[in-house]
Design an enzyme around this catalytic site. Structure first.
Site, PDB file in Angstrom:
ATOM      1  N   SER A 186       0.857  -1.205   0.000  1.00 21.23           N
ATOM      2  CA  SER A 186       0.000   0.000   0.000  1.00 21.23           C
ATOM      3  C   SER A 186       0.879   1.237   0.000  1.00 21.23           C
ATOM      4  CB  SER A 186      -0.958  -0.013   1.186  1.00 21.23           C
ATOM      5  OG  SER A 186      -1.971  -0.978   0.994  1.00 21.23           O
ATOM      6  N   GLY A 187       1.528   1.526   1.142  1.00 19.18           N
ATOM      7  CA  GLY A 187       2.411   2.696   1.194  1.00 19.18           C
ATOM      8  C   GLY A 187       3.879   2.325   1.038  1.00 19.18           C
TER       9      GLY A 187
ATOM     10  N   ASP B  78       7.004  -0.872   4.822  1.00 19.02           N
ATOM     11  CA  ASP B  78       7.458  -2.034   5.580  1.00 19.02           C
ATOM     12  C   ASP B  78       8.962  -1.906   5.836  1.00 19.02           C
ATOM     13  OD1 ASP B  78       6.285  -5.186   5.928  1.00 19.02           O
ATOM     14  OD2 ASP B  78       8.451  -4.872   6.062  1.00 19.02           O
TER      15      ASP B  78
ATOM     16  N   GLY C  12       1.084   4.112   4.409  1.00 13.54           N
ATOM     17  CA  GLY C  12      -0.157   3.689   3.769  1.00 13.54           C
ATOM     18  C   GLY C  12      -1.177   3.120   4.751  1.00 13.54           C
TER      19      GLY C  12
ATOM     20  N   GLY D 140      -1.208  -1.193   5.149  1.00 12.31           N
ATOM     21  CA  GLY D 140      -0.301  -1.863   6.071  1.00 12.31           C
ATOM     22  C   GLY D 140      -0.394  -1.297   7.474  1.00 12.31           C
TER      23      GLY D 140
ATOM     24  N   LEU E 276       4.537  -5.347  15.477  1.00 17.40           N
ATOM     25  CA  LEU E 276       4.471  -5.777  14.073  1.00 17.40           C
ATOM     26  C   LEU E 276       4.768  -4.642  13.085  1.00 17.40           C
ATOM     27  CD1 LEU E 276       3.746  -8.087  12.091  1.00 17.40           C
ATOM     28  CD2 LEU E 276       1.400  -7.229  12.133  1.00 17.40           C
TER      29      LEU E 276
ATOM     30  N   TYR F  73       6.728  -2.276  13.384  1.00 15.57           N
ATOM     31  CA  TYR F  73       8.162  -1.999  13.326  1.00 15.57           C
ATOM     32  C   TYR F  73       8.855  -3.298  12.913  1.00 15.57           C
ATOM     33  CZ  TYR F  73       7.183   2.341  15.923  1.00 15.57           C
ATOM     34  OH  TYR F  73       6.710   3.557  16.336  1.00 15.57           O
TER      35      TYR F  73
HETATM   36  C1  LIG Z   1       9.262   6.614   8.243  1.00 13.45           C
HETATM   37  C2  LIG Z   1       8.325   5.659   8.919  1.00 13.45           C
HETATM   38  C3  LIG Z   1       7.507   6.131   9.943  1.00 13.45           C
HETATM   39  C4  LIG Z   1       6.610   5.282  10.573  1.00 13.45           C
HETATM   40  N1  LIG Z   1       5.821   5.759  11.586  1.00 13.45           N
HETATM   41  C5  LIG Z   1       4.951   4.927  12.197  1.00 13.45           C
HETATM   42  C6  LIG Z   1       4.102   5.380  13.250  1.00 13.45           C
HETATM   43  O1  LIG Z   1       4.148   6.549  13.629  1.00 13.45           O
HETATM   44  N2  LIG Z   1       3.257   4.496  13.823  1.00 13.45           N
HETATM   45  C7  LIG Z   1       3.187   3.200  13.414  1.00 13.45           C
HETATM   46  O2  LIG Z   1       2.362   2.439  13.936  1.00 13.45           O
HETATM   47  N3  LIG Z   1       3.980   2.736  12.442  1.00 13.45           N
HETATM   48  C8  LIG Z   1       4.851   3.569  11.833  1.00 13.45           C
HETATM   49  N4  LIG Z   1       5.641   3.088  10.838  1.00 13.45           N
HETATM   50  C9  LIG Z   1       5.506   1.689  10.452  1.00 13.45           C
HETATM   51  C10 LIG Z   1       4.350   1.512   9.482  1.00 13.45           C
HETATM   52  O3  LIG Z   1       3.119   1.658  10.147  1.00 13.45           O
HETATM   53  C11 LIG Z   1       4.421   0.117   8.901  1.00 13.45           C
HETATM   54  O4  LIG Z   1       5.603  -0.008   8.160  1.00 13.45           O
HETATM   55  C12 LIG Z   1       3.204  -0.178   8.029  1.00 13.45           C
HETATM   56  O5  LIG Z   1       3.120  -1.558   7.805  1.00 13.45           O
HETATM   57  C13 LIG Z   1       3.300   0.571   6.728  1.00 13.45           C
HETATM   58  O6  LIG Z   1       2.177   0.414   5.950  1.00 13.45           O
HETATM   59  P1  LIG Z   1       2.336   0.644   4.383  1.00 13.45           P
HETATM   60  O7  LIG Z   1       1.044   0.330   3.758  1.00 13.45           O
HETATM   61  O8  LIG Z   1       2.972   1.963   4.138  1.00 13.45           O
HETATM   62  O9  LIG Z   1       3.459  -0.428   4.065  1.00 13.45           O
HETATM   63  P2  LIG Z   1       3.608  -1.641   3.041  1.00 13.45           P
HETATM   64  O10 LIG Z   1       5.072  -1.837   2.949  1.00 13.45           O
HETATM   65  O11 LIG Z   1       2.857  -1.380   1.797  1.00 13.45           O
HETATM   66  O12 LIG Z   1       2.937  -2.848   3.810  1.00 13.45           O
HETATM   67  C14 LIG Z   1       3.360  -3.300   5.076  1.00 13.45           C
HETATM   68  C15 LIG Z   1       2.788  -4.670   5.372  1.00 13.45           C
HETATM   69  O13 LIG Z   1       1.373  -4.658   5.252  1.00 13.45           O
HETATM   70  C16 LIG Z   1       0.939  -5.485   4.172  1.00 13.45           C
HETATM   71  N5  LIG Z   1      -0.094  -4.773   3.435  1.00 13.45           N
HETATM   72  C17 LIG Z   1       0.014  -3.554   2.851  1.00 13.45           C
HETATM   73  N6  LIG Z   1      -1.137  -3.210   2.294  1.00 13.45           N
HETATM   74  C18 LIG Z   1      -2.002  -4.222   2.495  1.00 13.45           C
HETATM   75  C19 LIG Z   1      -3.366  -4.441   2.112  1.00 13.45           C
HETATM   76  N7  LIG Z   1      -4.050  -3.555   1.410  1.00 13.45           N
HETATM   77  N8  LIG Z   1      -3.947  -5.607   2.468  1.00 13.45           N
HETATM   78  C20 LIG Z   1      -3.244  -6.535   3.174  1.00 13.45           C
HETATM   79  N9  LIG Z   1      -1.965  -6.372   3.565  1.00 13.45           N
HETATM   80  C21 LIG Z   1      -1.345  -5.232   3.225  1.00 13.45           C
HETATM   81  C22 LIG Z   1       2.182  -5.703   3.334  1.00 13.45           C
HETATM   82  O14 LIG Z   1       2.096  -6.870   2.556  1.00 13.45           O
HETATM   83  C23 LIG Z   1       3.254  -5.749   4.391  1.00 13.45           C
HETATM   84  O15 LIG Z   1       3.237  -6.994   5.045  1.00 13.45           O
HETATM   85  C24 LIG Z   1       6.552   3.927  10.188  1.00 13.45           C
HETATM   86  C25 LIG Z   1       7.382   3.454   9.180  1.00 13.45           C
HETATM   87  C26 LIG Z   1       8.256   4.297   8.537  1.00 13.45           C
HETATM   88  C27 LIG Z   1       9.149   3.771   7.456  1.00 13.45           C
END
Ligand SMILES: Cc1cc2nc3c(=O)[nH]c(=O)nc-3n(C[C@H](O)[C@H](O)[C@H](O)COP(=O)(O)OP(=O)(O)OC[C@H]3O[C@@H](n4cnc5c(N)ncnc54)[C@H](O)[C@@H]3O)c2cc1C
Ligand SMILES: *[C@@H]1O[C@H](CO)[C@@H](O)[C@H](O)[C@H]1NC(C)=O
Ligand SMILES: *[C@@H]1O[C@H](CO)[C@@H](O)[C@H](O)[C@H]1NC(C)=O
Ligand SMILES: *[C@@H]1O[C@H](CO)[C@@H](O)[C@H](O)[C@H]1NC(C)=O
Ligand SMILES: *[C@@H]1O[C@H](CO)[C@@H](O)[C@H](O)[C@H]1NC(C)=O
Ligand SMILES: *[C@@H]1O[C@H](CO)[C@@H](O)[C@H](O)[C@H]1NC(C)=O
Length: 527
Positions: free
Chosen positions: A105-106, A109, A174, A177, A467, A469
Site C-alpha cells: 500500500s504505502g 514495511d 499507507g 499496512g 508488528l 516496526y
Molecule cells: C518513516 C516511517 C515512519 C513510521 N511511523 C509509524 C508510526 O508513527 N506508527 C506506526 O504504527 N507505524 C509507523 N511506521 C511503520 C508503518 O506503520 C508500517 O511499516 C506499516 O506496515 C506501513 O504500511 P504501508 O502500507 O505503508 O506499508 P507496506 O510496505 O505497503 O505494507 C506493510 C505490510 O502490510 C501489508 N499490506 C500492505 N497493504 C495491504 C493491504 N491492502 N492488504 C493486506 N496487507 C497489506 C504488506 O504486505 C506488508 O506486510 C513507520 C514506518 C516508517 C518507514
C-alpha cells in the site's frame, strides 16, 4: 463462454509455486485479462519489466534502499490495481498459476516484505485505490488501503475542525499496512490505536471474493485488526470512527543533552509519562548530536509533546509532574490538529499543509533498520548509560520512547489481534539510518548490539515486538515455506496470547496458505 474458458484453464494450470514457468506467467497475464472487464482495462494497471515505466512504478513505493532491486529476476510484474476487480483477478490468477503475491500500500514495511520475495512473485500495489469519504454527522469515514495518512488527516481536517484519527506520524505511511498492523500514534493515551476505531472493512479473500465485516465474520474481522492484513487477504478499505479533539492543541519540542542532565530527566520521565493526564502524550527521543567541542558527539534527548488543551494548562501539568524538564511557555505552540501532524513530521513552522499530500516518487535515498521493545519497569540509570555508550558507536541512530498508559491499560489484550496493552510503561523504537551502502553491515551489527544491551531492561518471555516496526531478526521464514515452529517464535513476540486464535482464523480462511510471506501466520487449526 469467455468465463468458462477462463475457469478451465485455471483449473488445469494450477501448479505448486516451486517452479513457475514461462507458461505460468503467460497464463497469469491472460487470466488477468479474462477475469476483468474491458470497462476497467487491466492492461493499464500491469507493469512488467519491459514497460518503460516499470522502474519508476517499482521505486515510487519502495521506501527502504536496503531492499531496492528493480532488476529483481523474481519480480514478474506489478499490478497497480485501478479497480477492485483488478485486485480480485490478481489473487485468483496468481493462486491458480502458483505465483506468490506481495501486497503493497504505502511501501513503508521496514524490512521490505511488501515488495521482495526469493521466489517468482507479483507486487499487488494498492496506491491507486486511495479514495476517502468522510461523514461528519456520524463521525465515520471509509478509507481505501492506498490512501496515505497525510491524505486522511487532510480530508478529516477539511470536513471538521474538531475531528481526528489516531494513527501514525509519518504522512506517507499507507492505510493498508499501517492500520492492519495496529496503527500507533500520539493520540494513543487518549484513544488507543487505529484498530480500536475500525468498525468495518472490505477485504478480498483467497477466492477473490469481496467480503465486509458481516460477510467475513467476527473472527476474520478481529484478525485483520492488528494481525497484519497480508496473512489473510487484501484489504480494500477500512471504515473508521473519528475521534474528537479540541480546535486548538498544544505541542512542544525541547532538548536535553547528557551534559544538561538528560539521564536524570529521562529517568523521571519513565516514572511519570504513562500516568500523566490522557490528553498529554510526551515522547522522548534519545538521539546523537554534536558535543560541546568540535568533533565530539553526545546524546540529546528530545522531548516531543502533544496536549489536547491549552498551553497554559499544559504548563501547569508539566510544572507539577516533570519540573526537571524546565519547560517554558515560549517552547509551547498552540495550533490545529492538522498543524500538529505537520509539527510531528518535522516540517518547519509555517509550511503549507499541502505537503501532507506529497507522494515523493524518487528512489529511496537511505538505508534503514528498525527494532522495537516494550518496557514494563523503569530502566535504571546504569542501564541508560550503557545504552548511550552503544548509541554513540553509530553515526546516525535514534530511539523513540513512546509512553503508554491511559486507555491502553483499559483495552483487553484480546479485544483486537494487537496484544500490547496493559502494564507497559512505554514502547521503544530503535531506528538506524545511513546513506552509504558500505555501512550496511556495520549498522546491522550495531543494531543487534544495541538490542542486546537493552535486553535486561525490557519485556521478556517473550521479548515483545511491534508488528508495524517489522524486524526479521525476531524470526522469519524463507519466502516459499512456512515453518510453524519458526512462526511461533516471531508470532509469540508480535501477538503474545493472540497467536493461537490468529493461526486458527488463518486455517479457516486460507487453509492452503496462499497469503504467505516471511512473517505470515501459519494455518494451524486449534484443537
Ligand atoms: C518513516 C516511517 C515512519 C513510521 N511511523 C509509524 C508510526 O508513527 N506508527 C506506526 O504504527 N507505524 C509507523 N511506521 C511503520 C508503518 O506503520 C508500517 O511499516 C506499516 O506496515 C506501513 O504500511 P504501508 O502500507 O505503508 O506499508 P507496506 O510496505 O505497503 O505494507 C506493510 C505490510 O502490510 C501489508 N499490506 C500492505 N497493504 C495491504 C493491504 N491492502 N492488504 C493486506 N496487507 C497489506 C504488506 O504486505 C506488508 O506486510 C513507520 C514506518 C516508517 C518507514
Ligand atoms: C505495459 O506494456 C504493455 C505491452 O506493451 C501495455 O499493454 C501496457 O498497457 C503497459 N502498461 C502500462 C501500465 O503502461
Ligand atoms: C536538539 O537536538 C537536535 C539534534 O538532536 C538539534 O538538531 C537541534 O538543534 C537541537 N535543538 C535545540 C533547541 O537545542
Ligand atoms: C496552521 O498552519 C498554517 C500554515 O503555517 C497557518 O497559516 C495557520 O494559521 C495554522 N493554523 C492553526 C489554527 O494552527
Ligand atoms: C478475551 O478474554 C477474556 C478473558 O480471558 C474472555 O472472557 C473474552 O471472551 C475474550 N474476548 C475475546 C474477544 O476473545
Ligand atoms: C564502498 O566500497 C567500494 C568497494 O570497496 C568502494 O569502491 C567505494 O568507494 C565505497 N564507497 C564509499 C562511499 O565509501
Amino acid at each position: 463462454m469467455k468465463e468458462v474458458l477462463c475457469i478451465l484453464f485455471i483449473v488445469i494450470l494450477s501448479v505448486s509455486d516451486a517452479k513457475v514457468t514461462k507458461q505460468n506467467i503467460e497464463n497469469f497475464l491472460k487470466c488477468l485479462r479474462c477475469r476483468t472487464s474491458p470497462e476497467y482495462p487491466i492492461t493499464e494497471a500491469i507493469y512488467s519489466p519491459h514497460n518503460s515505466t516499470f522502474v519508476s512504478s517499482y521505486v515510487s513505493y519502495t521506501k527502504n534502499k536496503r531492499y531496492l532491486n528493480p532488476n529483481d529476476k523474481n519480480l514478474i510484474a506489478i499490478v497497480a490495481a485501478k479497480h477492485e476487480s483488478h485486485v480480485q483477478a490478481t489473487v485468483v490468477c496468481a493462486k491458480s498459476n502458483g505465483i506468490q503475491i506481495r501486497i503493497r500500500s504505502g511501501g513503508h514495511d521496514l524490512e521490505g516484505l511488501s515488495y521482495i520475495s526469493s521466489l517468482p512473485f507479483v507486487i499487488l500495489d494498492m496506491h491507486n485505490l486511495r479514495s476517502i469519504t468522510i461523514d461528519v454527522s456520524t463521525k465515520k469515514a471509509w478509507v481505501q488501503a492506498g490512501a496515505i495518512l497525510g491524505e486522511l488527516y487532510t480530508k478529516i481536517a477539511e470536513a471538521s475542525k474538531t475531528l481526528a484519527f489516531p494513527a501514525g506520524v509519518c504522512p506517507t505511511v499507507g492505510a493498508g499496512g499501517h492500520i492492519s498492523g495496529g496503527g500507533y500514534g500520539n493520540l494513543i493515551r487518549k484513544y488507543g490505536i487505529s484498530v480500536d476505531h475500525v468498525v468495518d472493512a472490505q477485504l478480498v479473500d483467497v477466492n477473490g471474493k469481496i467480503l465486509n465485516r458481516a460477510s467475513m465474520g467476527e473472527d476474520l474481522f478481529w484478525a485483520i485488526r492488528g494481525g497484519g492484513g497480508a496473512s489473510f487477504g487484501v484489504i480494500l478499505s477500512w471504515k473508521i470512527n473519528l475521534v474528537e479533539v479540541p480546535e486548538i492543541l498544544t505541542v512542544f519540542k525541547v532538548n536535553k543533552t547528557l551534559q544538561q542532565g538528560a539521564t536524570n530527566v529521562l529517568y523521571k520521565w519513565q516514572i511519570v509519562s504513562s500516568k500523566l493526564p490522557q490528553g498529554l502524550f510526551l515522547r522522548a527521543m534519545p538521539d546523537i548530536t554534536n558535543g560541546e567541542k568540535s568533533g565530539d558527539k553526545t546524546i540529546a534527548v528530545k522531548f516531543f509533546a502533544q496536549f489536547l488543551g491549552s498551553a497554559k494548562t499544559l504548563m501547569e501539568i508539566m510544572k507539577k509532574n516533570l519540573p526537571e524538564l524546565g519547560l517554558k511557555r515560549e517552547d509551547c505552540y498552540e495550533m490545529s490538529w492538522l498543524n500538529t501532524t505537520m509539527f510531528w513530521a518535522n516540517y518547519p513552522m509555517g509550511t503549507s499543509t499541502s505537503v501532507l499530500l506529497d507522494r515523493p516518487s524518487d528512489p529511496p535515498g537511505a538505508f534503514y533498520k528498525g527494532k522495537s521493545d516494550y518496557v514494563k519497569k523503569p530502566i535504571p540509570k546504569k542501564g541508560m548509560k550503557k545504552i548511550w555508550k552503544t548509541m554513540l558507536k553509530f553515526n546516525n541512530v535514534w530511539m523513540q520512547w513512546n509512553p503508554y498508559g491511559g486507555v491502553m491499560d483499559q483495552i483487553p489484550a484480546n479485544a483486537t489481534a494487537f496484544p500490547h496493552r496493559k502494564g507497559n510503561l512505554f514502547k521503544i523504537q530503535y531506528f538506524a539510518l545511513w546513506i552509504d551502502a558500505n555501512a550496511t553491515d556495520a549498522n546491522l551489527r550495531l543494531m543487534k548490539k544495541l538490542y542486546h544491551v537493552a535486553e535486561p531492561y525490557v519485556s521478556s518471555n517473550p521479548r515483545e515486538a511491534f508488528l508495524n516496526y517489522r524486524d526479521v531478526d525476531v524470526g522469519s521464514n524463507p519466502s516459499g515455506e512456512t515453518s510453524v515452529e519458526e512462526a511461533e517464535i516471531y508470532g509469540s513476540k508480535y501477538f503474545l496470547g493472540n497467536l493461537k486464535r490468529l493461526m486458527d482464523v488463518k486455517a479457516k480462511y486460507d487453509p492452503e496458505n496462499f497469503f504467505r510471506y516471511e512473517q505470515s501466520i501459519p494455518p494451524v487449526l486449534a484443537m
